[in-house]
Design a protein around this motif. Structure first.
Motif, PDB file in Angstrom:
ATOM      1  N   LEU A   1      -8.999  -0.893   3.333  1.00 21.44           N
ATOM      2  CA  LEU A   1      -8.686   0.534   3.243  1.00 21.44           C
ATOM      3  C   LEU A   1      -7.640   0.842   4.315  1.00 21.44           C
ATOM      4  O   LEU A   1      -7.892   0.657   5.499  1.00 21.44           O
TER       5      LEU A   1
ATOM      6  N   GLN B   1     -15.519   6.625  -3.993  1.00 22.13           N
ATOM      7  CA  GLN B   1     -14.985   6.535  -5.347  1.00 22.13           C
ATOM      8  C   GLN B   1     -13.789   5.580  -5.402  1.00 22.13           C
ATOM      9  O   GLN B   1     -13.673   4.762  -6.326  1.00 22.13           O
ATOM     10  N   ALA B   2     -12.905   5.667  -4.409  1.00 23.89           N
ATOM     11  CA  ALA B   2     -11.729   4.791  -4.381  1.00 23.89           C
ATOM     12  C   ALA B   2     -12.128   3.334  -4.136  1.00 23.89           C
ATOM     13  O   ALA B   2     -11.556   2.415  -4.745  1.00 23.89           O
TER      14      ALA B   2
ATOM     15  N   TYR C   1      -5.703  12.903  -0.964  1.00 25.40           N
ATOM     16  CA  TYR C   1      -6.918  13.293  -1.669  1.00 25.40           C
ATOM     17  C   TYR C   1      -7.346  14.653  -1.130  1.00 25.40           C
ATOM     18  O   TYR C   1      -7.517  14.820   0.082  1.00 25.40           O
TER      19      TYR C   1
ATOM     20  N   TYR D   1       0.842  -1.191   0.000  1.00 24.53           N
ATOM     21  CA  TYR D   1       0.000   0.000   0.000  1.00 24.53           C
ATOM     22  C   TYR D   1       0.878   1.242   0.000  1.00 24.53           C
ATOM     23  O   TYR D   1       2.002   1.230   0.504  1.00 24.53           O
TER      24      TYR D   1
ATOM     25  N   THR E   1     -15.091  10.899  -1.633  1.00 26.02           N
ATOM     26  CA  THR E   1     -13.731  10.541  -2.031  1.00 26.02           C
ATOM     27  C   THR E   1     -13.455   9.067  -1.783  1.00 26.02           C
ATOM     28  O   THR E   1     -12.946   8.354  -2.667  1.00 26.02           O
ATOM     29  N   ARG E   2     -13.779   8.587  -0.584  1.00 23.76           N
ATOM     30  CA  ARG E   2     -13.479   7.196  -0.252  1.00 23.76           C
ATOM     31  C   ARG E   2     -14.392   6.230  -1.005  1.00 23.76           C
ATOM     32  O   ARG E   2     -13.963   5.143  -1.389  1.00 23.76           O
TER      33      ARG E   2
ATOM     34  N   ASP F   1      -5.357   4.712   1.370  1.00 22.79           N
ATOM     35  CA  ASP F   1      -5.168   3.900   0.175  1.00 22.79           C
ATOM     36  C   ASP F   1      -6.129   2.720   0.270  1.00 22.79           C
ATOM     37  O   ASP F   1      -6.443   2.248   1.369  1.00 22.79           O
ATOM     38  N   VAL F   2      -6.620   2.244  -0.873  1.00 18.91           N
ATOM     39  CA  VAL F   2      -7.522   1.093  -0.930  1.00 18.91           C
ATOM     40  C   VAL F   2      -6.888   0.033  -1.814  1.00 18.91           C
ATOM     41  O   VAL F   2      -6.450   0.338  -2.933  1.00 18.91           O
TER      42      VAL F   2
ATOM     43  N   ALA G   1     -13.709   1.806  -7.268  1.00 13.30           N
ATOM     44  CA  ALA G   1     -12.700   1.467  -8.279  1.00 13.30           C
ATOM     45  C   ALA G   1     -12.115   0.089  -8.014  1.00 13.30           C
ATOM     46  O   ALA G   1     -11.855  -0.685  -8.946  1.00 13.30           O
TER      47      ALA G   1
ATOM     48  N   HIS H   1      -2.126   7.791  -0.380  1.00 13.63           N
ATOM     49  CA  HIS H   1      -2.303   8.884  -1.334  1.00 13.63           C
ATOM     50  C   HIS H   1      -2.942  10.086  -0.636  1.00 13.63           C
ATOM     51  O   HIS H   1      -3.643   9.932   0.370  1.00 13.63           O
TER      52      HIS H   1
END
Length: 417
Positions: A350, A244-245, A208, A203, A241-242, A382-383, A248, A206
């Motif tokens: 996460l 969306q991650a 955001y 990991y 935000t989270r 990070d996810v 993905a 990042h």
């Protein structure tokens, strides 16, 4: 008092000298014993041992007397010192300390806007390249509490709090386990068994970030109102935000069947995952998808989705919970509703750095020209996909009901039995 202190000082020196003399005597006797032991008669050995024992006792008593004299001297000296008149401040409770931290955070927040100065004294530039204010733990807790009210996907996955910007974890994936070998032959050699298959997951945290605009009248408000506004705003940004991650990573599921009828859903439930995972699995869809699924019926006219017998508010398909997420957080893709099935906590992690920061400015980003305040929020996480066999992703538009078997089909089934 001076005469008394002088007397105690002389007494302490005298006793200290006595300790030194007795120590030297004890060491001399020890040396004599070690050097002449073999040449001594039994009577001489006994007499020397008695003398050594007495010297040791005298030395121990002298040390105690010296220490006591030293204590009396220090107490006498201490009584001459003026008592401190500085009042002892009572210790603050955790609640009071937390309030102080929040108030300081708000004060620094206001100061950064009005003076353009960071708490460490550095100046905020027009492009605002500074790290910003780290949000206190209590405020972060309030933000995370609000996050759960906005249908966050974060509750569906595994959360691991980390303190470094990058790292790795080793996971054992669910694999087929082979049985032990039958060794009826007593002379047969025992072979190696299959080792667990391990996967290294790396990991990298990042950043955001997002910026919002607030009027400068916000700064004239109370600390509680400023914090309340900030918590609400940060929570909404954090959810989007989270989510969306996480979405993905959810999209990386290897199996993506298209659902068109009742039995396709049962196939997804019964025949896509390992049985060990099915026991802890759940369905996840959005609100519009749930609306479609809630109308599907089996051949006997029973709805596919049934309420939990102990809690009717909980909906299930075949005993597995159905979790519904608002369309705004879990959107349709090209007109198709999403449908996930599996244990997302086993499949996705996460990694949360838990270092939210906020930086306001009334100078950069056009804030000066509009007499407003620009506020930047940064979240760090990070996810990662941990096990792609722990869940499956499907999609559907319209789903047909289960059809009833015809008379000929029923007859054929009876004959086959």
């Amino acid at each position: 008092m001076e005469k008394g202190i002088n007397y105690l000082h002389d007494d302490w020196l005298s006793k200290s000298n006595k300790v030194t003399d007795l120590f030297n005597k004890k060491m001399a006797l020890n040396s004599k014993y070690n050097a002449s032991f073999d040449s001594m008669t039994d009577e001489q050995k006994t007499a020397l041992k008695d003398e050594m024992a007495q010297a040791a006792k005298d030395y121990t008593d002298a040390v105690e007397a010296r220490n006591w004299s030293k204590q009396l001297l220090e107490e006498a000296r201490g009584s001459e010192k003026p008592a401190s008149k500085k009042p002892v401040e009572p210790k603050k409770s955790e609640k009071e300390l937390a309030k102080d931290i929040k108030n300081k955070f708000v004060a620094d927040f206001k100061n950064m806007v009005t003076s353009g100065t960071m708490p460490d004294g550095s100046k905020i530039l027009g492009d605002d390249s500074s790290a910003g204010l780290t949000i206190p733990d209590d405020v972060q807790t309030a933000i995370h509490t609000l996050v759960r009210q906005y249908a966050s996907l974060e509750s569906l996955v595994n959360i691991e709090n980390v303190s470094t910007s990058h790292g790795s974890r080793v996971y054992e994936k669910l694999v087929d386990i082979t049985p032990l070998v039958n060794l009826d032959d007593e002379k047969a050699q025992i072979g190696n068994i299959d080792d667990p298959k391990l996967t290294l997951i790396k990991y990298a945290i990042h950043r955001y970030a997002g910026i919002t605009t607030a009027t400068n009248t916000l700064l004239a408000d109370t600390a509680e109102n400023i914090l309340g506004w900030l918590e609400q705003w940060a929570a909404r940004k954090d959810v989007v935000t989270r989510n969306q991650a996480i979405l993905a990573v959810m999209g990386k599921a290897p199996k993506k069947p298209t659902i068109s009828n009742f039995d396709d859903i049962k196939d997804l439930e019964n025949n896509t995952l390992d049985p060990a995972i099915i026991a802890t699995s759940a369905f996840v869809t959005n609100q519009s998808g749930f609306n479609v699924l809630s109308k599907i019926k089996d051949a006997n006219g029973n709805y596919l989705i049934q309420p939990n017998v102990t809690n009717p508010e909980v909906k299930q398909i075949g005993g597995n919970t159905v979790q519904v997420i608002a369309d705004r957080w879990l959107p349709n893709v090209t007109g198709s509703h999403p449908l996930y099935f599996g244990d997302l906590k086993q499949g996705i992690t996460l990694f949360d750095r838990q270092e939210m920061s906020v930086t306001p400015t009334n100078i950069g980003g056009g804030a000066f020209e509009t007499d407003t305040t620009k506020i930047r929020f940064i979240d760090r996480f990070d996810v990662q996909l941990i096990d792609n066999g722990a869940f499956a992703a499907a999609s559907f538009k319209a789903v047909a009901d289960q059809t009833k078997a015809t008379a000929d089909q029923t007859k054929a089934t009876a004959v086959s039995k």
